[in-house]
Design a protein around this motif. Structure first.
Motif, PDB file in Angstrom:
ATOM      1  N   ILE A 106       0.842  -1.201   0.000  1.00 39.59           N
ATOM      2  CA  ILE A 106       0.000   0.000   0.000  1.00 39.59           C
ATOM      3  C   ILE A 106       0.878   1.252   0.000  1.00 39.59           C
ATOM      4  O   ILE A 106       0.611   2.218  -0.726  1.00 39.59           O
ATOM      5  CB  ILE A 106      -0.947  -0.012   1.223  1.00 39.59           C
ATOM      6  N   LEU A 122      -7.644   2.493  -4.021  1.00 41.64           N
ATOM      7  CA  LEU A 122      -6.826   2.008  -2.904  1.00 41.64           C
ATOM      8  C   LEU A 122      -7.648   1.931  -1.614  1.00 41.64           C
ATOM      9  O   LEU A 122      -7.485   0.995  -0.821  1.00 41.64           O
ATOM     10  CB  LEU A 122      -5.611   2.915  -2.708  1.00 41.64           C
ATOM     11  N   THR A 124      -9.677  -1.126  -1.831  1.00 38.75           N
ATOM     12  CA  THR A 124      -8.788  -2.273  -1.599  1.00 38.75           C
ATOM     13  C   THR A 124      -8.524  -2.454  -0.112  1.00 38.75           C
ATOM     14  O   THR A 124      -8.608  -3.565   0.427  1.00 38.75           O
ATOM     15  CB  THR A 124      -7.460  -2.073  -2.343  1.00 38.75           C
ATOM     16  N   TYR A 164      -6.383  -4.379  -5.998  1.00 38.77           N
ATOM     17  CA  TYR A 164      -6.298  -2.978  -6.436  1.00 38.77           C
ATOM     18  C   TYR A 164      -6.540  -2.854  -7.940  1.00 38.77           C
ATOM     19  O   TYR A 164      -7.268  -1.967  -8.390  1.00 38.77           O
ATOM     20  CB  TYR A 164      -4.929  -2.409  -6.064  1.00 38.77           C
ATOM     21  N   TRP A 223     -10.210  -3.047  -8.595  1.00 35.74           N
ATOM     22  CA  TRP A 223     -10.929  -1.822  -8.230  1.00 35.74           C
ATOM     23  C   TRP A 223     -10.656  -0.691  -9.217  1.00 35.74           C
ATOM     24  O   TRP A 223     -11.553   0.107  -9.527  1.00 35.74           O
ATOM     25  CB  TRP A 223     -10.556  -1.392  -6.808  1.00 35.74           C
TER      26      TRP A 223
END
Length: 453
Positions: free
Chosen positions: A199, A221, A224, A269, A272
């Motif tokens: 991340i 993010l 996620t 991620y 998404w």
């Protein structure tokens, strides 16, 4: 009570929505979006815009975005970011290739190398030879916070954990470009350290991206993080409790870790990014406001004739459940709240932001005035207000509302000539059960107060 809208002839609330869930959100309105839309469409033509006053996860804003102008309002930055991505989508090669560029940069490998000892130790706990050592797992979950260790390495931590934390602290102090936000605040506590470091690598590249892409990249993010977080209910209200009330390790704790902490951040991620960027049919006249509801009501455009309001109704401030998303969004390295206990200062167990938002709607002494301002400001501009309300069952010990429905109806009538209550009937509504901390479904009836002059 007013009109009940019955959808049973065409749906049973167990269908796929065109509008997608962005984050795991308490009180989500996904299941009644068609009900809300039908009420709105009865009240006005699509030429009339709508203000989603407490936008939250953006489901209402998203649902109306292809037919009418939407102004999404929320005081929390994570909501502002998600709504911006939903209402102003973009798609091009930069978005499509973003994950590959993160992989190719080497930032992930550099992060993992700096935290190698801590990542390796946690992986052994989850997947390796010591994964059956429940005491060691409990010790890790209780004392692995890097934020706490940067203040003082906990004496209660196991020797291998202490050694790994000290090694990680040296790496953080050497960091220049990467300040390790996710690893520092959430590693070991809410995410595995490996997940947190990935991340952090993604955040580096989001910060370098052109401003026109940032909200979409960051919203993906946040979604996620909401999927990956290793907690009951997928919120940030509190980390897992690894022990039972007698202090013994819970038998299922190892499986809980394996389930969430092995999730692939980059794969999720990428998925998404696709969801956000491929949204189509969205009108290009929407606005997103990051401000208090009172300020927003004073500044709405003239073509906004409807206000949908879904404020919190219990004493639980939403900022407690989503402080992790707020910190990832702001990237501001906040001070963590603390309290004095046992003669010493203790960090809040959930590592909450000390400046997290406290809503007047959640405070019994302030809620009446908050609703008064909502009604008064909506009525004086001659806008129609749709106020969402979820009744509760007192006999079942459900979490009480700060204000009762009868009070709201009576107060609304002081400002509006017409007040009606509409209901879609029963549906399953997500809530966090405080008795066992499990996200459950409760049969409740969501109501809409329609207030107009």
């Amino acid at each position: 009570m007013g009109k009940q809208i019955n959808f049973s002839s065409r749906q049973n609330f167990e269908f796929e929505f065109k509008t997608f869930r962005t984050i795991h959100y308490l009180g989500s309105k996904l299941r009644i979006l068609d009900f809300i839309k039908e009420v709105v469409d009865e009240l006005s033509s699509t030429e009339v815009g709508i203000c989603d006053l407490f936008a939250g996860s953006g489901s209402v804003s998203q649902h109306f975005s292809s037919e009418r102008k939407v102004v999404a309002v929320d005081i929390q930055k994570y909501s502002n970011t998600i709504c911006s991505a939903l209402l102003k989508p973009s798609q091009d090669d930069f978005i499509d290739s973003f994950v590959e560029r993160v992989k190719a940069s080497g930032d992930i490998e550099r992060n993992l190398t700096i935290f190698e000892e801590l990542v390796r130790f946690e992986d052994k706990l989850i997947n390796g030879k010591v994964s059956s050592d429940l005491e060691l797992i409990c010790n890790f979950l209780e004392f692995s916070s890097l934020y706490s260790a940067l203040i003082s390495v906990p004496s209660e931590a196991s020797m291998p954990l202490k050694k790994a934390l000290i090694s990680a602290i040296k790496g953080v102090n050497l960091g220049v470009e990467n300040k390790f936000l996710a690893a520092t605040y959430f590693g070991g506590v809410y995410f595995s350290y490996k997940q947190a470091l990935i991340i952090d690598a993604i955040l580096i590249h989001i910060n370098k991206a052109d401003s026109k892409y940032k909200d979409l990249l960051l919203a993906a993010l946040l979604s996620t993080a909401s999927d990956v977080v290793n907690t009951v209910g997928k919120q940030f209200a509190q980390p897992l409790r690894p022990r039972d009330k007698n202090g013994n390790p819970k038998s299922g704790i190892a499986n809980q870790l394996k389930k969430d902490r092995n999730l692939d951040v980059l794969e999720i991620y990428q998925s998404w990014l696709g969801k956000y960027s491929k949204r189509s049919g969205v009108l290009n006249k929407h606005k997103v406001l990051n401000m208090d509801y009172r300020e927003a009501l004073d500044s709405l455009d003239g073509d906004i004739g409807l206000i949908y309001a879904d404020p919190p109704y219990t004493r639980d401030h939403y900022s407690r459940f989503y402080h992790g998303l707020e910190t990832l969004c702001l990237m501001d390295y906040p001070e963590v709240s603390s309290s004095k206990g046992g003669g010493k200062i203790q960090l809040s167990r959930g590592l909450y932001r000390s400046d997290r938002h406290q809503s007047d709607f959640c405070i019994k002494s302030k809620a009446p005035r908050a609703f008064k301002d909502l009604f008064e400001k909506s009525a004086k501009t001659n806008r129609t207000l749709l106020l969402s309300y979820s009744p509760y069952d007192k006999e079942k010990g459900a979490h009480p509302r700060v204000v009762e429905l009868d009070f709201l109806i009576s107060l609304a009538k002081e400002y509006f000539g017409y007040v009606d209550v509409k209901s879609p009937g029963n549906f399953s509504h997500s809530k966090l059960n405080r008795a066992d901390l499990h996200l459950q479904s409760e049969k409740v009836s969501e109501l809409l107060l329609v207030c107009r002059n």
